[in-house]
Design a protein around this motif. Structure first.
Motif, PDB file in Angstrom:
ATOM      1  N   MET A   1      34.286  45.555  44.437  1.00  0.00           N
ATOM      2  CA  MET A   1      33.241  44.649  44.006  1.00  0.00           C
ATOM      3  C   MET A   1      33.860  43.277  44.502  1.00  0.00           C
ATOM      4  SD  MET A   1      30.485  43.843  41.449  1.00  0.00           S
ATOM      5  CE  MET A   1      29.889  42.287  41.455  1.00  0.00           C
ATOM      6  N   ASN A   2      32.741  42.603  45.790  1.00  0.00           N
ATOM      7  CA  ASN A   2      32.729  41.346  46.173  1.00  0.00           C
ATOM      8  C   ASN A   2      31.383  41.105  45.712  1.00  0.00           C
ATOM      9  OD1 ASN A   2      34.885  42.235  47.347  1.00  0.00           O
ATOM     10  ND2 ASN A   2      34.189  42.820  49.842  1.00  0.00           N
ATOM     11  N   TYR A   3      32.121  39.087  46.158  1.00  0.00           N
ATOM     12  CA  TYR A   3      31.455  38.329  45.653  1.00  0.00           C
ATOM     13  C   TYR A   3      30.747  37.359  46.627  1.00  0.00           C
ATOM     14  CZ  TYR A   3      31.026  39.016  40.886  1.00  0.00           C
ATOM     15  OH  TYR A   3      30.254  39.938  38.849  1.00  0.00           O
ATOM     16  N   SER A   4      29.483  37.235  47.338  1.00  0.00           N
ATOM     17  CA  SER A   4      29.543  36.014  48.481  1.00  0.00           C
ATOM     18  C   SER A   4      29.383  34.323  47.913  1.00  0.00           C
ATOM     19  CB  SER A   4      28.058  36.065  49.194  1.00  0.00           C
ATOM     20  OG  SER A   4      27.336  35.703  49.402  1.00  0.00           O
ATOM     21  N   THR A   5      30.264  33.778  49.007  1.00  0.00           N
ATOM     22  CA  THR A   5      29.718  32.341  48.756  1.00  0.00           C
ATOM     23  C   THR A   5      28.241  31.872  47.999  1.00  0.00           C
ATOM     24  OG1 THR A   5      28.419  31.656  50.530  1.00  0.00           O
ATOM     25  CG2 THR A   5      31.103  31.707  50.418  1.00  0.00           C
ATOM     26  N   SER A   6      27.180  32.685  47.676  1.00  0.00           N
ATOM     27  CA  SER A   6      26.109  32.419  47.132  1.00  0.00           C
ATOM     28  C   SER A   6      26.538  32.622  45.578  1.00  0.00           C
ATOM     29  CB  SER A   6      25.036  32.773  47.306  1.00  0.00           C
ATOM     30  OG  SER A   6      24.479  34.065  47.696  1.00  0.00           O
ATOM     31  N   GLN A   7      26.654  33.719  45.748  1.00  0.00           N
ATOM     32  CA  GLN A   7      27.366  33.751  43.900  1.00  0.00           C
ATOM     33  C   GLN A   7      28.316  33.176  42.910  1.00  0.00           C
ATOM     34  OE1 GLN A   7      27.732  38.206  45.785  1.00  0.00           O
ATOM     35  NE2 GLN A   7      25.984  38.643  43.985  1.00  0.00           N
ATOM     36  N   PHE A   8      28.577  32.516  43.931  1.00  0.00           N
ATOM     37  CA  PHE A   8      30.245  31.378  43.556  1.00  0.00           C
ATOM     38  C   PHE A   8      28.796  30.816  42.053  1.00  0.00           C
ATOM     39  CE2 PHE A   8      33.420  31.515  46.496  1.00  0.00           C
ATOM     40  CZ  PHE A   8      33.220  32.915  47.012  1.00  0.00           C
ATOM     41  N   LYS A   9      30.132  30.086  40.919  1.00  0.00           N
ATOM     42  CA  LYS A   9      29.825  30.031  39.978  1.00  0.00           C
ATOM     43  C   LYS A   9      30.139  29.493  38.658  1.00  0.00           C
ATOM     44  CE  LYS A   9      27.855  33.362  37.242  1.00  0.00           C
ATOM     45  NZ  LYS A   9      26.994  34.366  36.599  1.00  0.00           N
ATOM     46  N   ASN A  10      31.086  28.184  37.950  1.00  0.00           N
ATOM     47  CA  ASN A  10      31.905  28.307  37.376  1.00  0.00           C
ATOM     48  C   ASN A  10      32.288  29.090  36.267  1.00  0.00           C
ATOM     49  OD1 ASN A  10      31.889  25.822  38.928  1.00  0.00           O
ATOM     50  ND2 ASN A  10      31.112  24.380  37.008  1.00  0.00           N
ATOM     51  N   GLY A  11      33.473  29.361  36.030  1.00  0.00           N
ATOM     52  CA  GLY A  11      34.060  30.680  35.178  1.00  0.00           C
ATOM     53  C   GLY A  11      33.697  32.785  36.225  1.00  0.00           C
ATOM     54  N   LEU A  12      33.615  32.492  37.611  1.00  0.00           N
ATOM     55  CA  LEU A  12      33.191  33.262  38.426  1.00  0.00           C
ATOM     56  C   LEU A  12      34.438  33.558  38.773  1.00  0.00           C
ATOM     57  CD1 LEU A  12      31.832  35.868  39.076  1.00  0.00           C
ATOM     58  CD2 LEU A  12      31.777  34.458  41.212  1.00  0.00           C
ATOM     59  N   LYS A  13      35.562  34.889  37.909  1.00  0.00           N
ATOM     60  CA  LYS A  13      36.998  35.587  38.504  1.00  0.00           C
ATOM     61  C   LYS A  13      37.442  36.358  40.033  1.00  0.00           C
ATOM     62  CE  LYS A  13      37.296  33.979  33.807  1.00  0.00           C
ATOM     63  NZ  LYS A  13      36.017  33.778  33.321  1.00  0.00           N
ATOM     64  N   LEU A  14      37.910  36.059  40.497  1.00  0.00           N
ATOM     65  CA  LEU A  14      37.958  36.335  41.937  1.00  0.00           C
ATOM     66  C   LEU A  14      39.335  36.644  42.188  1.00  0.00           C
ATOM     67  CD1 LEU A  14      35.319  33.985  43.513  1.00  0.00           C
ATOM     68  CD2 LEU A  14      34.796  36.305  43.144  1.00  0.00           C
ATOM     69  N   MET A  15      39.880  37.152  43.130  1.00  0.00           N
ATOM     70  CA  MET A  15      41.408  37.630  43.514  1.00  0.00           C
ATOM     71  C   MET A  15      41.362  36.534  44.692  1.00  0.00           C
ATOM     72  SD  MET A  15      42.509  39.474  41.416  1.00  0.00           S
ATOM     73  CE  MET A  15      44.276  39.660  42.702  1.00  0.00           C
ATOM     74  N   LEU A  16      42.104  36.197  44.611  1.00  0.00           N
ATOM     75  CA  LEU A  16      42.853  34.795  45.761  1.00  0.00           C
ATOM     76  C   LEU A  16      44.451  34.793  46.241  1.00  0.00           C
ATOM     77  CD1 LEU A  16      41.315  32.733  47.063  1.00  0.00           C
ATOM     78  CD2 LEU A  16      41.925  30.844  45.348  1.00  0.00           C
ATOM     79  N   ASP A  17      44.403  35.137  47.287  1.00  0.00           N
ATOM     80  CA  ASP A  17      46.029  35.193  47.752  1.00  0.00           C
ATOM     81  C   ASP A  17      46.623  36.119  46.304  1.00  0.00           C
ATOM     82  OD1 ASP A  17      45.189  33.348  49.779  1.00  0.00           O
ATOM     83  OD2 ASP A  17      46.455  31.693  47.866  1.00  0.00           O
ATOM     84  N   GLY A  18      46.227  36.921  46.037  1.00  0.00           N
ATOM     85  CA  GLY A  18      46.688  37.966  45.261  1.00  0.00           C
ATOM     86  C   GLY A  18      46.732  38.019  43.681  1.00  0.00           C
ATOM     87  N   ASN A  19      46.394  36.643  42.991  1.00  0.00           N
ATOM     88  CA  ASN A  19      46.516  36.419  41.763  1.00  0.00           C
ATOM     89  C   ASN A  19      45.223  36.591  41.818  1.00  0.00           C
ATOM     90  OD1 ASN A  19      49.378  36.475  41.536  1.00  0.00           O
ATOM     91  ND2 ASN A  19      49.074  33.722  41.321  1.00  0.00           N
ATOM     92  N   PRO A  20      44.632  36.903  40.189  1.00  0.00           N
ATOM     93  CA  PRO A  20      42.716  36.145  39.641  1.00  0.00           C
ATOM     94  C   PRO A  20      43.083  34.647  39.161  1.00  0.00           C
ATOM     95  CG  PRO A  20      44.732  37.208  37.850  1.00  0.00           C
ATOM     96  CD  PRO A  20      45.136  37.107  39.182  1.00  0.00           C
ATOM     97  N   CYS A  21      41.902  34.283  39.754  1.00  0.00           N
ATOM     98  CA  CYS A  21      41.291  33.104  39.609  1.00  0.00           C
ATOM     99  C   CYS A  21      40.145  32.666  38.960  1.00  0.00           C
ATOM    100  CB  CYS A  21      41.808  32.448  40.952  1.00  0.00           C
ATOM    101  SG  CYS A  21      43.411  32.008  42.229  1.00  0.00           S
ATOM    102  N   SER A  22      39.690  31.535  38.674  1.00  0.00           N
ATOM    103  CA  SER A  22      38.596  31.085  37.403  1.00  0.00           C
ATOM    104  C   SER A  22      38.188  30.166  38.703  1.00  0.00           C
ATOM    105  CB  SER A  22      38.911  30.892  36.208  1.00  0.00           C
ATOM    106  OG  SER A  22      37.919  30.475  35.842  1.00  0.00           O
TER     107      SER A  22
END
Lengths: 295, 186
Positions: free
Chosen positions: B1-22
Motif C-alpha cells: 500500500m502506498n500513500y501519496s503526498t496529499s495523504q501525508f500527516k504527522n505520525g504517518l509511518k512510511l518506508m524511506l531508504d529501506g527503514n520505517p519512518c514516522s
C-alpha cells in the motif's frame, strides 16, 4: 494577542500606509478588469474558469485574473507611467497552510527603474510599514554557494540530477528549472527562516518568467520574510515579440505536463506592439505580508 | 500500500531508504512560479535519527507496517529484554541497541509501548511517568523539606536523577521519562 477588531484595524492601517506611500511617491492607483478572455500561461498557476451570460442562453468562458500583471502592462504601454493596484486575485488548485484560491495582491510598476532600484524602494516601503529589521540582499547564485556549496548557474541537467541523488531526493524531473527549484525548497528556504527580510535576485535564466535575461541570469527577484516567499518582481521584458516567445515556451511546458491550455491573449500582444517603457514591477502578497509584520 | 503526498500527516509511518519512518512535520511549499512540493521531516524508527526530504506533490511512498502495542516488560537475561503482549500472551524480545532510553526506566512488570515493524519489535517507549527506588545518594540535610537544593541520586534501574536534598536511600520517587526529571515522592 490582539482581538478580532484590533486585527481588522491593523489591517486597515497596513492598506492605508501602503496607499499613502504610493500617493506620496506619485504612483497612481488603478483598477483593472479581473475577468479575462485568456487564462494565464504560467506553467504552475491555474486560472479559475467562469461562465458568463451575455444574454439569455448566450454564455461564454472567462477566466478570473491570477494577477493583474498583463492588464496593468496594457496601461503602461499606453503611457500610464508609474502605477499600483491592490486587488483580490484567484488561482485554482492551490492548497497548503499558506496558499489559498483567493488572496490580496499589491502589484506595482516603476517606469525607468531597474531591478535594484525597485528592490531599494520596496525596502523603503517595508521600513515605512514598520519592518525595520536588518534587510539582506543576496544573489541566487551566491545564496546557493554560501549555503549549499553549489554552483547553481553552471550546473547542467546531469549535475543537478547527481546533486539531488546525493541528497537522497527523487531526481525524476524533466526540466532543469524544476530541479533548481526543488533544491531551493529543500536546501535554501529552510535556512532563510532565520533572516527577517531577504531579497534574492538574478535567478537562473531558465526561471526568467517575464524578466529580462542577461547572460546566465534573469533580472528577477523574490523577497522572503523569515523563509516565506512574499514578493516576486522583474526588470520587465518590453517587446510584444519577447512576450509572445515567453508565453509560447510556457504553453509548451504546460502541454508537456498535460495541463489545460488556453488561447494566447492576442489583444495584449497587439497593445504591446509599440512595447513597454523600460520598467520594473513586483507583486507582493498582502495577506502574507500582514502576517509577517506581526511576527 | 502506498500513500501519496496529499495523504501525508504527522505520525504517518512510511518506508524511506529501506527503514520505517514516522512523519514528524509535513509542510506544503508552493513557490509562486513553481510546482508544489512537500518538505517533510521524518524520524527513522530504527535509528531514531531525524531526516528531511522534499517531494514533488503527487509522489508516493510505501506504507510501513508499523504497530505500537502496549506490552508488559517481563525480564532481561542480560542480552535480550523480554516483553509480552497481554492481549495475546505473545512474547517479543529486543537487544540493548533497540532499548534506547527505556533501559533507564523499565522495571519488571511495568507496562510500556513496543513498536513492531513487520511484527518484529524495533523500539520501546517507557511510560511518561515511572516510579523508581533510590539505591544511592548522599545523605541529605535533615529538615530540608522545602527542596531548595538538589543532589544526584542513583535509582534502581541505574539512571541518575537530580533530587531534592531530603530524598534518602530507599525512597520511591516519580520521574518524568521524557525529561529525566524528578517530579515527586511516591
Amino acid at each position: 494577542m490582539p482581538n478580532f477588531k484590533e486585527k481588522l484595524i491593523h489591517y486597515q492601517y497596513l492598506i492605508r500606509n501602503i496607499r499613502d506611500f504610493f500617493y506620496s511617491h506619485n504612483v497612481v492607483e488603478v483598477v483593472t478588469s479581473s475577468l479575462l478572455v485568456s487564462p494565464t500561461t504560467d506553467v504552475y498557476i491555474d486560472s479559475i474558469e467562469v461562465s458568463v451570460n451575455h444574454a439569455l442562453s448566450k454564455s461564454s468562458k472567462f477566466y478570473l485574473h491570477t494577477s493583474p500583471e498583463l492588464e496593468m502592462k496594457r496601461l503602461l504601454s499606453r503611457g500610464s507611467g508609474d502605477i499600483f493596484q491592490i486587488c483580490q486575485v484567484f488561482r485554482d488548485n492551490e492548497h497548503g497552510r499558506i496558499n489559498s484560491n483567493e488572496f490580496t495582491m499589491l502589484e506595482y510598476y516603476r517606469v525607468g527603474f531597474d531591478m535594484h532600484q525597485l528592490i531599494d524602494e520596496i525596502k523603503e516601503l517595508l521600513i515605512t510599514l514598520g519592518k525595520d529589521d536588518a534587510i539582506k540582499k543576496i544573489s541566487y547564485a551566491q545564496v546557493f554557494s554560501d549555503i549549499a556549496k553549489i554552483d547553481i548557474l553552471n550546473s547542467d541537467f546531469e549535475d543537478l540530477k547527481n546533486i539531488l541523488e546525493s541528497h537522497g531526493l527523487n531526481s525524476d524531473y524533466e526540466y532543469i528549472e524544476d530541479m533548481q527549484m526543488v533544491l531551493f525548497v529543500h536546501l535554501i528556504e529552510p535556512k532563510l527562516k532565520t533572516i527577517p527580510v531577504c531579497f534574492i535576485y538574478d535567478f537562473p535564466k531558465q526561471q526568467a518568467a517575464l524578466a529580462q535575461i542577461d547572460g546566465l541570469v534573469a533580472h528577477r527577484f523574490e523577497m522572503y520574510i523569515k523563509g516565506t516567499e512574499i514578493a516576486n518582481g522583474y526588470q520587465e521584458i518590453q517587446t510584444s515579440k519577447e512576450y509572445r516567445d515567453r508565453f509560447e515556451i510556457e504553453l509548451d511546458k504546460r502541454k508537456s505536463l498535460s495541463k489545460s491550455i488556453g488561447s494566447l491573449d492576442e489583444d495584449f500582444l497587439d497593445d504591446l506592439e509599440d512595447g513597454l517603457p523600460p520598467c520594473s514591477g513586483v507583486a507582493i502578497g498582502i495577506d502574507r505580508l500582514f502576517t509577517s509584520l506581526s511576527l | 500500500m502506498n500513500y501519496s503526498t496529499s495523504q501525508f500527516k504527522n505520525g504517518l509511518k512510511l518506508m524511506l531508504d529501506g527503514n520505517p519512518c514516522s512523519i514528524v512535520n509535513n509542510e506544503i511549499v508552493k513557490p509562486g512560479k513553481g510546482q508544489a512540493f512537500n518538505r517533510v521531516k521524518f524520524k527513522d524508527l530504527i535509528t531514531g535519527k531525524t531526516l528531511e526530504k522534499t517531494f514533488k506533490s503527487g509522489e508516493s511512498l510505501e506504507a510501513a507496517d508499523v504497530m505500537e502495542l502496549e506490552m508488559q516488560y517481563l525480564y532481561s537475561d542480560g542480552e535480550k529484554w523480554h516483553f509480552m503482549d497481554p492481549a495475546s500472551f505473545e512474547q517479543f524480545d529486543l537487544g540493548e541497541e533497540s532499548m534506547g532510553a527505556a533501559l533507564n526506566y523499565l522495571v519488571e512488570q511495568d507496562n510500556c509501548i513496543v513498536t513492531l515493524w513487520n511484527n518484529n519489535p524495533i523500539s520501546v517507549s517507557p511510560p511518561n511517568h515511572v516510579t523508581l527506588e533510590v539505591i544511592d545518594t548522599d545523605p541529605g540535610l535533615k529538615g530540608d523539606t522545602a527542596g531548595t537544593g538538589g543532589k544526584p541520586a542513583t535509582l534502581n534501574t541505574g539512571v541518575v536523577v537530580q533530587v531534592p536534598l531530603f530524598v534518602a536511600i530507599g525512597d520511591r520517587v516519580k520521574v518524568d521519562t521524557r525529561t529525566n526529571e524528578y517530579t515527586g515522592r511516591a
